[in-house]
Motif scaffolding. Structure first.
Motif, PDB file in Angstrom:
ATOM      1  N   LEU A  12      32.834  55.965  49.386  1.00 61.19           N
ATOM      2  CA  LEU A  12      31.947  55.295  48.494  1.00 61.19           C
ATOM      3  C   LEU A  12      32.506  53.762  48.312  1.00 61.19           C
ATOM      4  CD1 LEU A  12      30.836  58.018  46.045  1.00 61.19           C
ATOM      5  CD2 LEU A  12      29.812  57.479  48.134  1.00 61.19           C
ATOM      6  N   GLN A  13      31.591  52.833  48.018  1.00 65.39           N
ATOM      7  CA  GLN A  13      32.226  51.518  47.888  1.00 65.39           C
ATOM      8  C   GLN A  13      32.547  51.498  46.383  1.00 65.39           C
ATOM      9  OE1 GLN A  13      33.673  48.422  47.952  1.00 65.39           O
ATOM     10  NE2 GLN A  13      32.249  48.151  49.702  1.00 65.39           N
ATOM     11  N   GLY A  14      33.960  51.087  46.317  1.00 69.26           N
ATOM     12  CA  GLY A  14      34.597  51.414  45.169  1.00 69.26           C
ATOM     13  C   GLY A  14      35.486  49.895  44.799  1.00 69.26           C
ATOM     14  N   GLY A  15      35.398  49.117  45.691  1.00 71.73           N
ATOM     15  CA  GLY A  15      36.046  47.955  45.591  1.00 71.73           C
ATOM     16  C   GLY A  15      36.937  47.448  46.438  1.00 71.73           C
ATOM     17  N   ILE A  16      37.322  46.354  46.693  1.00 72.75           N
ATOM     18  CA  ILE A  16      38.243  45.643  47.885  1.00 72.75           C
ATOM     19  C   ILE A  16      39.301  44.698  47.042  1.00 72.75           C
ATOM     20  CG2 ILE A  16      38.554  44.360  49.809  1.00 72.75           C
ATOM     21  CD1 ILE A  16      35.561  45.064  50.435  1.00 72.75           C
ATOM     22  N   MET A  67      37.206  50.822  41.340  1.00 74.91           N
ATOM     23  CA  MET A  67      37.773  49.625  40.405  1.00 74.91           C
ATOM     24  C   MET A  67      36.721  49.380  39.425  1.00 74.91           C
ATOM     25  SD  MET A  67      40.524  48.200  41.295  1.00 74.91           S
ATOM     26  CE  MET A  67      40.621  46.405  40.786  1.00 74.91           C
ATOM     27  N   GLY A  68      35.461  49.926  39.480  1.00 76.04           N
ATOM     28  CA  GLY A  68      34.460  49.770  38.407  1.00 76.04           C
ATOM     29  C   GLY A  68      33.730  48.494  38.742  1.00 76.04           C
ATOM     30  N   SER A  86      32.853  47.705  42.335  1.00 74.00           N
ATOM     31  CA  SER A  86      32.290  49.052  42.768  1.00 74.00           C
ATOM     32  C   SER A  86      30.950  48.711  42.796  1.00 74.00           C
ATOM     33  CB  SER A  86      32.657  50.012  41.925  1.00 74.00           C
ATOM     34  OG  SER A  86      34.104  50.505  41.663  1.00 74.00           O
ATOM     35  N   ASP A  87      30.176  49.666  43.862  1.00 71.26           N
ATOM     36  CA  ASP A  87      29.035  49.668  43.895  1.00 71.26           C
ATOM     37  C   ASP A  87      28.704  51.275  44.303  1.00 71.26           C
ATOM     38  OD1 ASP A  87      26.191  49.292  44.034  1.00 71.26           O
ATOM     39  OD2 ASP A  87      26.079  47.696  45.353  1.00 71.26           O
ATOM     40  N   LEU A 118      35.617  55.023  35.894  1.00 71.79           N
ATOM     41  CA  LEU A 118      35.373  55.997  35.049  1.00 71.79           C
ATOM     42  C   LEU A 118      34.220  55.407  33.861  1.00 71.79           C
ATOM     43  CD1 LEU A 118      38.455  57.978  34.813  1.00 71.79           C
ATOM     44  CD2 LEU A 118      36.491  58.629  36.274  1.00 71.79           C
ATOM     45  N   THR A 119      34.536  54.202  33.460  1.00 72.68           N
ATOM     46  CA  THR A 119      33.947  53.931  32.334  1.00 72.68           C
ATOM     47  C   THR A 119      33.094  52.536  32.511  1.00 72.68           C
ATOM     48  OG1 THR A 119      35.938  52.532  31.308  1.00 72.68           O
ATOM     49  CG2 THR A 119      35.376  55.053  30.623  1.00 72.68           C
ATOM     50  N   THR A 120      32.194  52.177  31.643  1.00 67.44           N
ATOM     51  CA  THR A 120      31.633  51.057  31.871  1.00 67.44           C
ATOM     52  C   THR A 120      32.262  49.769  31.096  1.00 67.44           C
ATOM     53  OG1 THR A 120      30.201  51.313  29.877  1.00 67.44           O
ATOM     54  CG2 THR A 120      29.224  52.111  32.023  1.00 67.44           C
ATOM     55  N   PRO A 121      31.852  48.378  30.968  1.00 65.57           N
ATOM     56  CA  PRO A 121      32.538  47.351  30.351  1.00 65.57           C
ATOM     57  C   PRO A 121      32.570  47.822  29.023  1.00 65.57           C
ATOM     58  CG  PRO A 121      31.306  46.432  32.059  1.00 65.57           C
ATOM     59  CD  PRO A 121      30.987  47.969  32.210  1.00 65.57           C
ATOM     60  N   ASP A 122      31.428  48.426  28.341  1.00 65.16           N
ATOM     61  CA  ASP A 122      31.473  48.984  26.831  1.00 65.16           C
ATOM     62  C   ASP A 122      32.131  49.963  26.446  1.00 65.16           C
ATOM     63  OD1 ASP A 122      29.453  50.275  28.078  1.00 65.16           O
ATOM     64  OD2 ASP A 122      27.710  49.618  26.656  1.00 65.16           O
TER      65      ASP A 122
END
Length: 280
Positions: A12-16, A67-68, A86-87, A118-122
Protein backbone atom coordinates in the motif's frame (compact mmCIF):
# COMPACT_ATOMS: atom_id res chain seq x y z
CA UNK A 1 0.35 -9.34 -5.92
CA UNK A 2 1.97 -12.22 -4.07
CA UNK A 3 -0.15 -15.24 -3.23
CA UNK A 4 0.94 -17.27 -0.22
CA UNK A 5 -1.62 -20.06 -0.25
CA UNK A 6 -4.87 -18.44 0.83
CA UNK A 7 -3.14 -15.17 1.75
CA UNK A 8 -2.95 -12.34 -0.79
CA UNK A 9 -0.16 -9.80 -0.20
CA UNK A 10 0.10 -6.37 -1.78
CA UNK A 11 1.95 -3.12 -0.93
CA UNK A 12 0.00 0.00 0.00
CA UNK A 13 1.16 3.57 -0.57
CA UNK A 14 2.65 4.48 2.80
CA UNK A 15 5.12 7.16 1.77
CA UNK A 16 8.49 7.70 0.09
CA UNK A 17 11.67 8.95 1.75
CA UNK A 18 15.30 9.66 0.86
CA UNK A 19 17.50 8.59 3.77
CA UNK A 20 21.25 8.97 4.20
CA UNK A 21 22.98 5.97 2.64
CA UNK A 22 25.72 5.92 5.25
CA UNK A 23 23.15 5.69 8.02
CA UNK A 24 21.29 2.90 6.24
CA UNK A 25 24.45 0.81 5.85
CA UNK A 26 26.32 1.70 9.03
CA UNK A 27 30.02 0.84 8.99
CA UNK A 28 29.90 -0.65 5.47
CA UNK A 29 32.03 1.52 3.12
CA UNK A 30 30.14 3.50 0.50
CA UNK A 31 32.27 1.90 -2.21
CA UNK A 32 30.63 -1.43 -1.36
CA UNK A 33 27.01 -0.59 -0.59
CA UNK A 34 26.61 1.95 -3.40
CA UNK A 35 27.11 -0.84 -5.96
CA UNK A 36 24.03 -2.59 -4.59
CA UNK A 37 21.90 0.44 -3.74
CA UNK A 38 23.03 3.57 -5.66
CA UNK A 39 22.67 6.94 -3.86
CA UNK A 40 21.89 10.36 -5.28
CA UNK A 41 24.29 13.34 -5.25
CA UNK A 42 23.40 14.01 -1.61
CA UNK A 43 24.36 10.45 -0.60
CA UNK A 44 20.67 9.65 -0.03
CA UNK A 45 19.01 6.42 -1.08
CA UNK A 46 15.33 6.13 -2.02
CA UNK A 47 13.26 4.12 0.43
CA UNK A 48 9.55 3.42 0.52
CA UNK A 49 7.48 2.97 3.66
CA UNK A 50 4.79 0.80 2.12
CA UNK A 51 2.60 -1.26 4.49
CA UNK A 52 2.03 -4.85 3.44
CA UNK A 53 -1.66 -5.56 2.98
CA UNK A 54 -2.62 -9.17 3.72
CA UNK A 55 -6.11 -10.27 2.74
CA UNK A 56 -7.45 -13.57 4.02
CA UNK A 57 -10.90 -15.10 3.85
CA UNK A 58 -11.82 -13.59 7.19
CA UNK A 59 -9.43 -10.69 7.77
CA UNK A 60 -8.03 -7.50 6.27
CA UNK A 61 -4.55 -7.06 7.75
CA UNK A 62 -1.76 -4.54 7.35
CA UNK A 63 1.82 -5.06 8.44
CA UNK A 64 3.40 -1.76 9.58
CA UNK A 65 1.57 1.50 9.04
CA UNK A 66 3.49 3.92 6.84
CA UNK A 67 4.55 7.53 7.38
CA UNK A 68 1.04 8.84 7.88
CA UNK A 69 -0.30 12.03 6.38
CA UNK A 70 0.09 15.50 7.85
CA UNK A 71 2.21 14.22 10.75
CA UNK A 72 5.59 15.65 9.70
CA UNK A 73 6.79 19.24 9.96
CA UNK A 74 8.44 20.85 6.95
CA UNK A 75 11.81 20.42 8.68
CA UNK A 76 11.16 16.72 9.22
CA UNK A 77 10.11 16.27 5.60
CA UNK A 78 13.36 17.89 4.52
CA UNK A 79 15.51 15.87 6.94
CA UNK A 80 13.91 12.55 5.97
CA UNK A 81 13.67 13.41 2.29
CA UNK A 82 9.95 12.72 2.39
CA UNK A 83 8.62 13.27 -1.11
CA UNK A 84 5.28 11.51 -0.66
CA UNK A 85 3.13 10.80 2.39
CA UNK A 86 0.71 7.96 3.01
CA UNK A 87 -2.35 7.41 0.88
CA UNK A 88 -3.47 4.05 2.21
CA UNK A 89 -7.13 4.83 1.77
CA UNK A 90 -6.67 5.26 -1.98
CA UNK A 91 -4.59 2.07 -2.19
CA UNK A 92 -7.33 0.06 -0.51
CA UNK A 93 -9.95 1.13 -3.06
CA UNK A 94 -8.68 -1.45 -5.55
CA UNK A 95 -9.87 -4.10 -3.08
CA UNK A 96 -13.23 -2.36 -2.57
CA UNK A 97 -12.53 -1.82 1.11
CA UNK A 98 -11.78 1.19 3.30
CA UNK A 99 -9.69 2.04 6.33
CA UNK A 100 -12.45 0.93 8.69
CA UNK A 101 -12.36 -2.56 7.17
CA UNK A 102 -8.84 -3.18 8.48
CA UNK A 103 -9.30 -5.41 11.52
CA UNK A 104 -5.68 -6.35 12.34
CA UNK A 105 -2.54 -4.20 12.33
CA UNK A 106 0.78 -5.97 12.93
CA UNK A 107 3.68 -3.74 13.97
CA UNK A 108 7.20 -5.12 13.54
CA UNK A 109 8.33 -2.20 15.72
CA UNK A 110 7.18 1.31 16.52
CA UNK A 111 9.81 3.64 15.05
CA UNK A 112 8.16 6.73 13.59
CA UNK A 113 8.61 5.66 9.95
CA UNK A 114 6.55 2.56 10.69
CA UNK A 115 4.12 3.98 13.25
CA UNK A 116 3.17 7.50 12.13
CA UNK A 117 0.37 6.02 10.07
CA UNK A 118 -1.37 4.65 13.15
CA UNK A 119 -2.79 8.02 14.18
CA UNK A 120 -4.09 11.23 12.61
CA UNK A 121 -2.39 14.62 13.10
CA UNK A 122 -4.78 15.31 15.99
CA UNK A 123 -3.91 12.02 17.69
CA UNK A 124 -6.94 9.90 16.79
CA UNK A 125 -6.67 6.27 15.75
CA UNK A 126 -6.64 5.72 11.98
CA UNK A 127 -7.62 2.05 12.11
CA UNK A 128 -10.51 2.37 14.52
CA UNK A 129 -11.78 -1.19 14.14
CA UNK A 130 -8.41 -2.94 14.30
CA UNK A 131 -6.55 -4.82 16.99
CA UNK A 132 -2.92 -3.69 16.96
CA UNK A 133 -0.15 -6.18 17.80
CA UNK A 134 3.43 -5.49 18.85
CA UNK A 135 5.88 -7.01 21.31
CA UNK A 136 5.66 -6.15 24.99
CA UNK A 137 9.27 -4.94 24.99
CA UNK A 138 8.57 -2.60 22.08
CA UNK A 139 5.40 -1.25 23.68
CA UNK A 140 7.24 -0.58 26.93
CA UNK A 141 10.10 1.27 25.25
CA UNK A 142 7.74 3.26 23.05
CA UNK A 143 6.11 4.73 26.15
CA UNK A 144 9.37 5.16 28.12
CA UNK A 145 12.11 5.80 25.56
CA UNK A 146 15.74 6.26 26.50
CA UNK A 147 17.97 9.18 25.52
CA UNK A 148 18.64 7.62 22.10
CA UNK A 149 15.27 6.13 21.23
CA UNK A 150 13.16 9.15 22.18
CA UNK A 151 14.02 10.63 18.78
CA UNK A 152 12.05 7.88 17.03
CA UNK A 153 9.36 6.92 19.57
CA UNK A 154 6.77 9.66 19.42
CA UNK A 155 3.98 10.05 21.96
CA UNK A 156 1.55 11.14 19.25
CA UNK A 157 1.96 7.74 17.59
CA UNK A 158 0.56 5.73 20.50
CA UNK A 159 -1.65 7.91 22.70
CA UNK A 160 -4.70 7.43 20.49
CA UNK A 161 -4.37 3.65 20.11
CA UNK A 162 -3.59 2.38 23.64
CA UNK A 163 -7.00 0.74 23.99
CA UNK A 164 -6.43 -1.28 20.77
CA UNK A 165 -3.02 -2.76 21.52
CA UNK A 166 -2.26 -6.39 22.38
CA UNK A 167 1.32 -7.34 23.20
CA UNK A 168 3.23 -10.60 23.41
CA UNK A 169 6.46 -12.03 24.77
CA UNK A 170 8.59 -14.35 22.63
CA UNK A 171 6.16 -15.22 19.85
CA UNK A 172 2.46 -15.10 19.09
CA UNK A 173 0.22 -16.57 16.40
CA UNK A 174 -2.02 -13.69 15.39
CA UNK A 175 -4.33 -15.85 13.26
CA UNK A 176 -3.69 -19.36 11.97
CA UNK A 177 -0.68 -19.10 9.67
CA UNK A 178 0.57 -15.65 10.73
CA UNK A 179 3.09 -15.53 13.58
CA UNK A 180 5.13 -12.71 15.13
CA UNK A 181 8.55 -13.56 16.58
CA UNK A 182 10.58 -11.20 18.73
CA UNK A 183 14.16 -10.70 17.51
CA UNK A 184 15.44 -7.49 19.07
CA UNK A 185 18.34 -5.87 17.27
CA UNK A 186 17.04 -2.91 15.29
CA UNK A 187 15.08 -2.02 18.41
CA UNK A 188 14.81 -3.87 21.69
CA UNK A 189 11.32 -5.08 20.79
CA UNK A 190 11.72 -5.61 17.04
CA UNK A 191 9.85 -8.61 15.58
CA UNK A 192 9.61 -10.50 12.31
CA UNK A 193 6.33 -11.73 10.84
CA UNK A 194 5.99 -15.19 9.30
CA UNK A 195 3.14 -16.21 6.98
CA UNK A 196 2.34 -19.79 5.97
CA UNK A 197 -0.60 -21.18 4.03
CA UNK A 198 -1.06 -24.33 1.94
CA UNK A 199 2.64 -25.15 2.04
CA UNK A 200 3.77 -21.69 0.90
CA UNK A 201 5.77 -19.39 3.18
CA UNK A 202 6.73 -15.73 3.41
CA UNK A 203 8.45 -13.57 5.98
CA UNK A 204 8.68 -9.86 6.66
CA UNK A 205 12.02 -9.37 8.43
CA UNK A 206 11.31 -5.65 8.75
CA UNK A 207 14.36 -3.56 9.60
CA UNK A 208 16.86 -6.32 10.28
CA UNK A 209 16.55 -6.85 6.50
CA UNK A 210 15.26 -3.46 5.29
CA UNK A 211 16.37 -3.98 1.69
CA UNK A 212 17.71 -6.84 -0.38
CA UNK A 213 21.07 -5.06 -0.34
CA UNK A 214 21.26 -5.83 3.41
CA UNK A 215 21.36 -9.59 2.78
CA UNK A 216 24.89 -9.83 4.18
CA UNK A 217 24.37 -10.51 7.91
CA UNK A 218 27.06 -7.94 8.77
CA UNK A 219 25.35 -5.12 6.87
CA UNK A 220 23.14 -3.46 9.47
CA UNK A 221 21.97 0.12 9.76
CA UNK A 222 23.41 2.79 12.00
CA UNK A 223 19.87 3.13 13.33
CA UNK A 224 20.08 -0.33 14.95
CA UNK A 225 20.11 0.05 18.72
CA UNK A 226 21.62 -3.40 19.25
CA UNK A 227 23.58 -4.24 16.08
CA UNK A 228 25.06 -7.51 17.32
CA UNK A 229 21.56 -8.76 18.10
CA UNK A 230 20.54 -7.81 14.54
CA UNK A 231 23.50 -9.68 13.11
CA UNK A 232 22.86 -12.78 15.22
CA UNK A 233 19.14 -12.85 14.41
CA UNK A 234 19.64 -12.15 10.71
CA UNK A 235 22.32 -14.81 10.29
CA UNK A 236 20.24 -17.43 12.09
CA UNK A 237 16.91 -16.60 10.45
CA UNK A 238 18.25 -16.19 6.92
CA UNK A 239 19.64 -19.71 7.01
CA UNK A 240 16.24 -21.05 8.03
CA UNK A 241 14.12 -18.96 5.67
CA UNK A 242 16.30 -19.47 2.59
CA UNK A 243 16.60 -23.21 3.21
CA UNK A 244 12.82 -23.49 3.60
CA UNK A 245 12.17 -21.41 0.45
CA UNK A 246 10.39 -18.46 2.05
CA UNK A 247 9.43 -15.38 0.11
CA UNK A 248 11.02 -12.26 1.64
CA UNK A 249 8.62 -9.32 1.65
CA UNK A 250 9.92 -5.76 2.04
CA UNK A 251 8.56 -2.56 3.58
CA UNK A 252 11.50 -0.26 2.67
CA UNK A 253 13.14 -1.60 -0.49
CA UNK A 254 12.36 0.80 -3.34
CA UNK A 255 12.93 -1.84 -6.02
CA UNK A 256 11.71 -5.16 -4.65
CA UNK A 257 8.37 -6.02 -3.07
CA UNK A 258 9.19 -9.70 -2.62
CA UNK A 259 11.96 -12.11 -3.56
CA UNK A 260 12.88 -15.77 -3.22
CA UNK A 261 16.59 -16.44 -2.72
CA UNK A 262 18.64 -19.31 -4.11
CA UNK A 263 20.22 -21.32 -1.30
CA UNK A 264 23.47 -22.03 -3.16
CA UNK A 265 24.23 -18.67 -4.75
CA UNK A 266 22.31 -16.33 -2.44
CA UNK A 267 21.12 -14.67 -5.63
CA UNK A 268 17.52 -13.92 -6.62
CA UNK A 269 15.56 -17.00 -7.64
CA UNK A 270 12.26 -15.20 -8.19
CA UNK A 271 11.39 -11.55 -7.89
CA UNK A 272 8.31 -9.35 -7.71
CA UNK A 273 9.51 -5.83 -8.43
CA UNK A 274 7.57 -2.79 -7.38
CA UNK A 275 7.65 -1.52 -10.97
CA UNK A 276 5.86 -4.68 -12.07
CA UNK A 277 2.90 -4.01 -9.81
CA UNK A 278 0.00 -1.79 -10.77
CA UNK A 279 0.60 1.73 -9.49
CA UNK A 280 -0.18 1.95 -5.81
Amino acid sequence: MLNIGDFKLYPLQGGITQMDGGAMFGVVPRALWSKKYPPNDLNQIPLVTHPIFVQTEGHNIIIDAGMGNGKLTEKQKRNYGTTYESDIEHSLKRFDIGIDDIDIVIMSHMHFDHACGLTTPDGQSVFKNATIYTSQIEWNELRSPNIRSKATYWEENYKGIEHQVITFVGSMEIIPGITMRHTGGHSAGHSVIELESNGMKAVHMADILPTLAHLNPLWVTAYDDYPMDSIDAKERLLQKYIKEDYWFVFYHDANHFAVRIDEQTRGIKEDIRRDDLIEI
